[in-house]
Design an enzyme around this catalytic site. Structure first.
Site, mmCIF file in Angstrom:
data_model
loop_
_atom_site.group_PDB
_atom_site.id
_atom_site.type_symbol
_atom_site.label_atom_id
_atom_site.label_comp_id
_atom_site.label_asym_id
_atom_site.label_seq_id
_atom_site.Cartn_x
_atom_site.Cartn_y
_atom_site.Cartn_z
ATOM 1 N N THR A 3 0.952 -1.294 -0.262
ATOM 2 C CA THR A 3 0.217 0.037 0.090
ATOM 3 C C THR A 3 1.028 1.232 0.108
ATOM 4 O OG1 THR A 3 -1.621 -1.197 1.227
ATOM 5 C CG2 THR A 3 -1.833 1.082 1.036
ATOM 6 N N LYS A 7 -7.574 1.106 -2.450
ATOM 7 C CA LYS A 7 -7.130 0.754 -1.014
ATOM 8 C C LYS A 7 -7.078 1.962 0.075
ATOM 9 C CE LYS A 7 -4.635 -1.765 1.985
ATOM 10 N NZ LYS A 7 -5.708 -2.701 2.777
HETATM 11 P P1 NAD Z 1 5.763 -6.130 7.467
HETATM 12 O O1 NAD Z 1 6.154 -4.909 8.019
HETATM 13 O O2 NAD Z 1 5.362 -7.399 8.456
HETATM 14 O O3 NAD Z 1 6.484 -6.871 6.190
HETATM 15 C C1 NAD Z 1 7.424 -6.081 5.223
HETATM 16 C C2 NAD Z 1 8.485 -6.924 4.901
HETATM 17 O O4 NAD Z 1 9.135 -6.077 3.861
HETATM 18 C C3 NAD Z 1 9.436 -7.306 6.013
HETATM 19 O O5 NAD Z 1 9.714 -8.470 6.028
HETATM 20 C C4 NAD Z 1 10.680 -6.489 5.777
HETATM 21 O O6 NAD Z 1 11.672 -6.968 6.168
HETATM 22 C C5 NAD Z 1 10.597 -6.406 4.305
HETATM 23 N N1 NAD Z 1 11.430 -5.234 3.980
HETATM 24 C C6 NAD Z 1 11.282 -3.618 4.126
HETATM 25 N N2 NAD Z 1 12.282 -3.146 3.606
HETATM 26 C C7 NAD Z 1 12.819 -3.984 2.514
HETATM 27 C C8 NAD Z 1 13.895 -3.991 1.377
HETATM 28 N N3 NAD Z 1 14.263 -2.729 1.296
HETATM 29 N N4 NAD Z 1 13.861 -5.070 0.755
HETATM 30 C C9 NAD Z 1 13.448 -6.051 1.058
HETATM 31 N N5 NAD Z 1 12.464 -6.281 1.974
HETATM 32 C C10 NAD Z 1 12.285 -5.257 2.852
HETATM 33 O O7 NAD Z 1 4.525 -5.650 6.668
HETATM 34 P P2 NAD Z 1 2.972 -6.374 6.276
HETATM 35 O O8 NAD Z 1 2.003 -6.545 7.340
HETATM 36 O O9 NAD Z 1 3.570 -7.449 5.405
HETATM 37 O O10 NAD Z 1 2.447 -5.228 5.067
HETATM 38 C C11 NAD Z 1 3.092 -5.083 3.768
HETATM 39 C C12 NAD Z 1 2.192 -4.053 3.234
HETATM 40 O O11 NAD Z 1 0.712 -4.565 3.048
HETATM 41 C C13 NAD Z 1 2.086 -2.699 3.460
HETATM 42 O O12 NAD Z 1 2.361 -1.755 2.741
HETATM 43 C C14 NAD Z 1 0.946 -2.684 4.122
HETATM 44 O O13 NAD Z 1 0.042 -1.481 4.339
HETATM 45 C C15 NAD Z 1 0.089 -3.698 3.508
HETATM 46 N N6 NAD Z 1 -1.228 -4.412 4.160
HETATM 47 C C16 NAD Z 1 -1.057 -5.054 5.220
HETATM 48 C C17 NAD Z 1 -2.138 -5.850 5.737
HETATM 49 C C18 NAD Z 1 -2.000 -6.396 7.248
HETATM 50 O O14 NAD Z 1 -2.887 -6.826 7.941
HETATM 51 N N7 NAD Z 1 -0.635 -6.563 7.682
HETATM 52 C C19 NAD Z 1 -3.239 -5.684 5.135
HETATM 53 C C20 NAD Z 1 -3.201 -5.350 4.104
HETATM 54 C C21 NAD Z 1 -2.285 -4.564 3.489
#
Ligand code: NAD
Length: 346
Positions: free
Chosen positions: A143, A219
């Site tokens: 997002t 979104k």
């Molecule tokens: P998270 O923080 O759990 O996971 C993100 C991952 O990206 C982590 O493993 C992190 O190490 C990795 N990362 C960060 N920087 C990086 C880089 N430069 N290179 C490679 N990897 C990198 O986040 P999430 O909860 O999985 O959410 C991810 C996306 O999905 C966000 O944009 C969030 O807004 C969206 N989202 C989350 C949910 C939810 O319920 N968690 C629901 C819908 C949408």
């Protein structure tokens, strides 16, 4: 005899044509017909790890995998769970950079926290862009703001790659169950159709929202409403409990009455109301507080740009900002808004 040969020949030609036209038949890339040998996934966090698992399970018989995350713990987990084929030690590879993912895979999904992470992974040193070309389809499920999504698409299109924005809704539960809703922005309907078979392994509703960036519009609007409704549900539950009502009973009544919403029914923020909610497991996992604060920032920024009034969205942003800046709350699920109200606002 000749007629029956012609029919058989036409049928077999039709079968071959269907096979080449299908993006997953023998896993061929639709635009070039070239074989998809490896699928890449970048960002295996709370959402990405279960999504990558479902994508892997859906295609493991047709393609190998390559993954990348700055957190080695999560890539090791994926590797240990899935690189189990004794005849193919490289079935799953861990890349050293996003560039290596682009060099090895033609189908790539990214699932990163926010715009700056997407910028780094795509445009940074050893980033995806350096290795992308005509054979690539790249799907960003993070997002992020609409302008970053359109910038990513424009630059990738200039390199000849296909790019779609495909943010999701459905939470970590939906990611695990493979029932996410994907809101897809893409240049053409053909790009959308090429991406669909991959998204279908991770989600149940794959919705075409229009051109690149429009997935993010859907979104951001959804999450502004979610952020507001979670605070409203938390206030309501806290008020009812303080007035002496049993929380399960109150939630049951709300959920058969006009106050019902996703936050009250599926993701109730009051501990004990639902067995498997983030609230009942101490607000761990789920959708992190900084991510909700980020999504409301995206909404409020978009409202400024479009001169839209978002009174409740802006108020909700203030509360999530405060919680995300608090050490006790920054790692908790966003439904800890209930904990904040019940413990702090006495
Ligand atoms: P998270 O923080 O759990 O996971 C993100 C991952 O990206 C982590 O493993 C992190 O190490 C990795 N990362 C960060 N920087 C990086 C880089 N430069 N290179 C490679 N990897 C990198 O986040 P999430 O909860 O999985 O959410 C991810 C996306 O999905 C966000 O944009 C969030 O807004 C969206 N989202 C989350 C949910 C939810 O319920 N968690 C629901 C819908 C949408």
């Amino acid at each position: 005899m000749i007629a029956s040969f012609l029919i058989r020949s036409t049928q077999s030609k039709a079968r071959v044509a269907t096979k080449l036209a299908s993006p997953i038949a023998g896993l061929r890339f639709k635009s070039t017909g070239s074989k998809v040998k490896r699928i890449g996934f970048i960002g295996l966090g709370n959402m990405g790890l279960p999504m990558a698992t479902n994508l892997y399970n859906g295609f493991k018989d047709q393609a190998d995998f390559i993954i990348y995350d700055i957190n080695q713990k999560t890539t090791s987990t994926f590797l240990k769970d899935h690189n189990t084929d004794p005849n193919n030690k490289d079935k799953v590879k861990v890349a050293k950079s996003p560039l290596e993912v682009a060099q090895e895979a033609t189908i790539i999904v990214t699932m990163l926290p926010a715009s700056q992470h997407v910028e780094g992974v795509y445009f940074g040193k050893d980033g995806l862009l350096e290795g992308l070309g005509e054979k690539h389809l790249v799907m960003d499920a993070s997002t992020i703001d609409q302008s970053m999504a359109t910038r990513v698409a424009k630059v990738l299109h200039e390199k000849g790659a296909r790019a779609i924005d495909a943010p999701v809704s459905g939470g970590t539960g939906g990611a695990q169950a493979g029932t996410l809703t994907f809101m897809v922005g893409s240049r053409t309907n053909e790009d959308f159709e090429t991406a669909k078979p991959y998204l279908e392994k991770m989600g149940k509703n794959i919705v075409y929202c229009g051109t690149n960036g429009n997935g993010q519009v859907a979104k951001i609007c959804n999450n502004m409403l979610l952020g507001i409704s979670m605070i409203a549900t938390s206030e309501t539950m806290n008020l009812g409990v303080r007035m002496g009502m049993d929380p399960k009973l109150l939630a049951g009544i709300l959920n058969t009455s006009s106050g019902r919403c996703w936050s009250s029914e599926v993701y109730n923020p009051c501990p004990g109301v639902q067995e498997n909610s983030a609230a009942t497991r101490g607000y761990t996992g789920g959708f992190g507080m900084p991510l909700m604060a980020k999504d409301l920032r995206l909404a409020v920024n978009a409202a400024v740009e479009t001169k839209s009034t978002v009174l409740l969205g802006a108020l909700a942003q203030q509360l999530y900002n405060q919680m995300a800046a608090n050490k006790e709350y920054e790692h908790l699920d966003f439904s800890a808004a209930y904990k904040w109200l019940s413990e702090n606002a006495k």
